[in-house]
Design a protein around this motif. Structure first.
Motif, PDB file in Angstrom:
ATOM      1  N   ALA A  28      27.793  16.269  -7.464  1.00 14.65           N
ATOM      2  CA  ALA A  28      27.198  15.826  -6.204  1.00 14.65           C
ATOM      3  C   ALA A  28      25.791  15.329  -6.460  1.00 14.65           C
ATOM      4  N   PRO A  29      25.361  14.314  -5.723  1.00 13.74           N
ATOM      5  CA  PRO A  29      24.034  13.763  -5.949  1.00 13.74           C
ATOM      6  C   PRO A  29      22.942  14.721  -5.502  1.00 13.74           C
ATOM      7  N   SER A  30      21.777  14.570  -6.098  1.00 17.57           N
ATOM      8  CA  SER A  30      20.643  15.393  -5.713  1.00 17.57           C
ATOM      9  C   SER A  30      19.430  14.529  -5.453  1.00 17.57           C
ATOM     10  N   GLY A  31      19.685  13.289  -5.040  1.00 16.18           N
ATOM     11  CA  GLY A  31      18.618  12.323  -4.848  1.00 16.18           C
ATOM     12  C   GLY A  31      17.838  12.572  -3.579  1.00 16.18           C
ATOM     13  N   PRO A  32      16.845  11.724  -3.315  1.00 19.49           N
ATOM     14  CA  PRO A  32      15.941  11.925  -2.183  1.00 19.49           C
ATOM     15  C   PRO A  32      16.632  11.960  -0.833  1.00 19.49           C
ATOM     16  N   ARG A  33      17.620  11.067  -0.609  1.00 21.67           N
ATOM     17  CA  ARG A  33      18.287  11.054   0.692  1.00 21.67           C
ATOM     18  C   ARG A  33      18.996  12.370   0.925  1.00 21.67           C
ATOM     19  N   PHE A  34      19.637  12.890  -0.145  1.00 21.11           N
ATOM     20  CA  PHE A  34      20.377  14.141  -0.029  1.00 21.11           C
ATOM     21  C   PHE A  34      19.424  15.287   0.288  1.00 21.11           C
ATOM     22  N   VAL A  35      18.313  15.364  -0.458  1.00 19.28           N
ATOM     23  CA  VAL A  35      17.369  16.461  -0.273  1.00 19.28           C
ATOM     24  C   VAL A  35      16.733  16.402   1.102  1.00 19.28           C
ATOM     25  N   ALA A  36      16.292  15.213   1.508  1.00 20.76           N
ATOM     26  CA  ALA A  36      15.640  15.089   2.811  1.00 20.76           C
ATOM     27  C   ALA A  36      16.578  15.476   3.936  1.00 20.76           C
ATOM     28  N   ARG A  37      17.832  14.993   3.839  1.00 24.77           N
ATOM     29  CA  ARG A  37      18.785  15.294   4.907  1.00 24.77           C
ATOM     30  C   ARG A  37      19.118  16.784   4.926  1.00 24.77           C
ATOM     31  N   ARG A  66       0.806  -1.221   0.000  1.00 22.85           N
ATOM     32  CA  ARG A  66       0.000   0.000   0.000  1.00 22.85           C
ATOM     33  C   ARG A  66       0.839   1.272   0.000  1.00 22.85           C
ATOM     34  N   ARG A  67       2.046   1.170  -0.504  1.00 19.64           N
ATOM     35  CA  ARG A  67       2.915   2.357  -0.454  1.00 19.64           C
ATOM     36  C   ARG A  67       3.779   2.523  -1.699  1.00 19.64           C
ATOM     37  N   GLU A  73      11.720   0.384 -11.355  1.00 15.49           N
ATOM     38  CA  GLU A  73      11.609   1.791 -10.984  1.00 15.49           C
ATOM     39  C   GLU A  73      10.274   1.938 -10.275  1.00 15.49           C
ATOM     40  N   GLY A  74      10.276   2.560  -9.103  1.00 14.72           N
ATOM     41  CA  GLY A  74       9.054   2.687  -8.336  1.00 14.72           C
ATOM     42  C   GLY A  74       8.849   4.091  -7.818  1.00 14.72           C
ATOM     43  N   HIS A  75       7.728   4.273  -7.120  1.00 12.77           N
ATOM     44  CA  HIS A  75       7.417   5.577  -6.533  1.00 12.77           C
ATOM     45  C   HIS A  75       6.885   5.361  -5.121  1.00 12.77           C
ATOM     46  N   ASP A  76       7.509   6.039  -4.169  1.00 10.27           N
ATOM     47  CA  ASP A  76       7.068   5.990  -2.780  1.00 10.27           C
ATOM     48  C   ASP A  76       5.922   6.986  -2.638  1.00 10.27           C
ATOM     49  N   THR A  77       4.682   6.470  -2.535  1.00  8.20           N
ATOM     50  CA  THR A  77       3.515   7.347  -2.489  1.00  8.20           C
ATOM     51  C   THR A  77       3.399   8.095  -1.171  1.00  8.20           C
ATOM     52  N   LEU A  78       4.039   7.605  -0.123  1.00  9.43           N
ATOM     53  CA  LEU A  78       3.974   8.278   1.167  1.00  9.43           C
ATOM     54  C   LEU A  78       4.885   9.492   1.210  1.00  9.43           C
ATOM     55  N   LEU A  79       6.120   9.312   0.760  1.00 11.01           N
ATOM     56  CA  LEU A  79       7.103  10.404   0.790  1.00 11.01           C
ATOM     57  C   LEU A  79       7.231  11.124  -0.542  1.00 11.01           C
ATOM     58  N   VAL A 128      19.689   1.594   1.123  1.00  9.85           N
ATOM     59  CA  VAL A 128      18.513   0.751   1.336  1.00  9.85           C
ATOM     60  C   VAL A 128      17.571   1.478   2.283  1.00  9.85           C
ATOM     61  N   TYR A 129      16.307   1.656   1.870  1.00 11.61           N
ATOM     62  CA  TYR A 129      15.327   2.381   2.664  1.00 11.61           C
ATOM     63  C   TYR A 129      14.428   1.471   3.507  1.00 11.61           C
ATOM     64  N   ASP A 130      14.033   0.333   2.935  1.00 12.46           N
ATOM     65  CA  ASP A 130      12.983  -0.443   3.580  1.00 12.46           C
ATOM     66  C   ASP A 130      13.020  -1.874   3.047  1.00 12.46           C
ATOM     67  N   VAL A 131      12.438  -2.801   3.813  1.00 12.28           N
ATOM     68  CA  VAL A 131      12.232  -4.169   3.352  1.00 12.28           C
ATOM     69  C   VAL A 131      10.796  -4.534   3.706  1.00 12.28           C
ATOM     70  N   ALA A 132      10.089  -5.166   2.771  1.00 14.33           N
ATOM     71  CA  ALA A 132       8.680  -5.457   2.974  1.00 14.33           C
ATOM     72  C   ALA A 132       8.361  -6.852   2.462  1.00 14.33           C
TER      73      ALA A 132
END
Length: 512
Positions: A274-283, A10-11, A28-34, A79-83
């Protein structure tokens, strides 16, 4: 098997398949929560497995995710998550827009020495981070090295990685991919960092020759007899490092630090973006929020996103101002000459002149990242870092600034211990000609601490102990922040280098 548009737990929505390997399908996926792009690895469970075997596979998948999640570095896929859904395990990872090295070789053929050395050097950084955390990859090969479209090089797929001392993983029959497995692993030896280095050597060989360092039809062990002939195929510049990495005896194999020293002079001078990915932006957003109270607190806290593998620092040119030490040239060290015997563990330094007006002796061979006014040098091994930043003191003393920073940062690391937080003799900070003679106008303070990663530095590895000294020097209303961090075992060995860096730092001129 998953389908485009499917929503996992569900995410995570599957967008499109990126590729399939022996361990499963990557989407390739999309995290609908974040609301961010992700890579989703669907671990394919063979239908022949019974319930007990399925459970074991799920446990292995969870162990893989836990192992990879311990490693937080720009050269390693995050690695963000395991489900789990419908009996299928899924691993949620950082999405790196890229091509794997094996696909690059398939489309372009063997690469140049410069490009190959750059890639190998970046992978060495990733392996150093993993080995420092007690993790062995066990499957280093071109298919598991991603070449980002922004130039970033990333080691991926810790799918058969193991923590040193994990008895289950050591018993596993999986040893890696044919052609890239160290000879001792084929003989049944347990996984060890030396095996990863052999695999990297085989990968580097394949990068410039187009195939692993042996004919698969001969078998890897038999082909080792022809190693001299094989090495004759590679460019001469790479023969020393390949000879060392491909040594059959792991006890005689070249270390990561030795290989890094040979590869660095050969690598591309072009900067790695330098990377501009989600981890970088969030941090970045999170740290910016913490720092909003005062701009200088950001400088004192050292909340930069440190990138040890970014572009090499430019060599400062020009002549020194009258009365200051001459800038080190090739063959010189700060405070000495090439003919003088170096002090134990004293790294060679060179001058760096910043546009902001400060000047520092920095270790030769360390790589520079400049972001938001922060200058960060990182050791090739990823075990030591130096950062310098200058900002407005806003009327506060060095001790005030450091006490404020400690309150903000101490809670963000594990096992924090304050060694000392005190004034430092102002004379320990060498004045530049522009600030010399200001006497009481110059103040300094030190904050020394130990802590365990992860923490406020993005390169900090979970479970690794670090030792840090942060010095603030205020001159003429401007504050210089010098931040020095090493892994625990490196602290005493590199102490003479820290002493020299602090001694020869020149603050900027006072504002008029």
């Amino acid at each position: 098997m998953g389908t485009p548009g499917q929503l996992v737990v569900r995410r995570y929505r599957l967008v499109r398949a990126l590729g399939q390997g022996g361990m499963g399908m990557v989407w390739e996926g999309h995290d609908t929560l974040l609301d961010r792009p992700v890579a989703v690895k669907e671990v394919l469970v063979p239908p022949r497995l019974d319930s007990r075997q399925r459970l074991q596979m799920l446990q292995r998948t969870s162990r893989e995710a836990r192992t990879a999640a311990r490693l937080n570095h720009r050269t390693i896929v995050g690695v963000y998550d395991v489900a789990e859904e419908d009996g299928h395990p899924w691993i949620i990872m950082e999405l790196v827009p890229s091509r794997s090295l094996d696909r690059v070789l398939a489309s372009e053929g063997p690469l140049s020495v410069t490009r190959a050395a750059t890639i190998a050097s970046e992978v060495l950084t990733a392996l150093s981070v993993a080995h420092t955390a007690g993790v062995v990859h066990r499957d280093v090969k071109p298919a598991n090295i991603l070449i980002g479209y922004d130039g970033r090089v990333v080691l991926s797929d810790f799918g058969i990685a193991t923590s040193l001392g994990d008895p289950y993983a050591q018993r596993s029959g999986t040893v890696g991919s044919p052609g890239f497995v160290a000879p001792e692993r084929l003989d049944g030896a347990p996984a060890a960092p030396e095996g990863d280095l052999w695999s990297l050597g085989a990968t580097l060989f394949a990068t410039v020759v187009g195939r692993p360092p042996h004919d698969n039809s001969m078998g890897p062990l038999a082909s080792l007899l022809t190693q001299d002939a094989e090495l004759a195929r590679v460019p001469e510049e790479l023969r020393p490092v390949l000879t060392g990495l491909l040594a059959k005896d792991p006890a005689k194999r070249m270390s990561a630090a030795q290989a890094k020293a040979l590869l660095e002079p050969l690598r591309s001078p072009c900067p790695t973006p330098a990377p501009s990915g989600p981890r970088f932006v969030a941090r970045t957003r999170m740290l910016a929020g913490v720092a909003a109270a005062a701009a200088l607190a950001v400088a004192v806290g050292g909340w930069a996103i440190l990138r040890p593998s970014d572009a090499a620092a430019p060599t400062s040119g020009g002549t020194s101002a009258a009365g200051s030490p001459a800038a080190p040239t090739s063959g010189q060290t700060v405070g000495g000459t090439a003919s003088a015997a170096p002090a134990p563990a004293r790294l060679r330094l060179r001058w760096y002149d910043a546009e902001a007006g400060w000047k520092a002796g920095v270790p030769r061979g360390w790589r520079l990242t400049v972001r938001d006014g922060r200058h960060t040098w990182a050791a090739p091994t990823g075990t030591a870092y130096l950062e310098v930043q200058v900002g407005d003191a806003r009327g506060r003393t060095p001790l005030d600034l450091l006490e404020e920073t400690e309150r903000s940062l101490a809670a963000s690391v594990r096992k924090y211990r304050k060694v000392r937080l005190e004034k430092a003799p102002a004379g320990t900070a060498s004045p530049s000609p522009a600030t010399a003679g200001t006497g009481g106008g110059r103040q300094a303070a030190d904050w020394e601490s130990t802590w365990t990663g992860p923490g406020y530095h993005s390169w900090a590895v979970k479970g690794v102990p670090y030792h840090e000294l942060r010095r603030v020097i205020v001159t003429g209303g401007r504050a210089s922040v010098i931040d020095w961090v090493t892994t625990g075992p490196e602290w005493e060995r590199l102490r003479p280098t820290l002493t020299a860096i602090l001694k020869y730092y020149h603050p900027p001129a006072a504002r008029t």
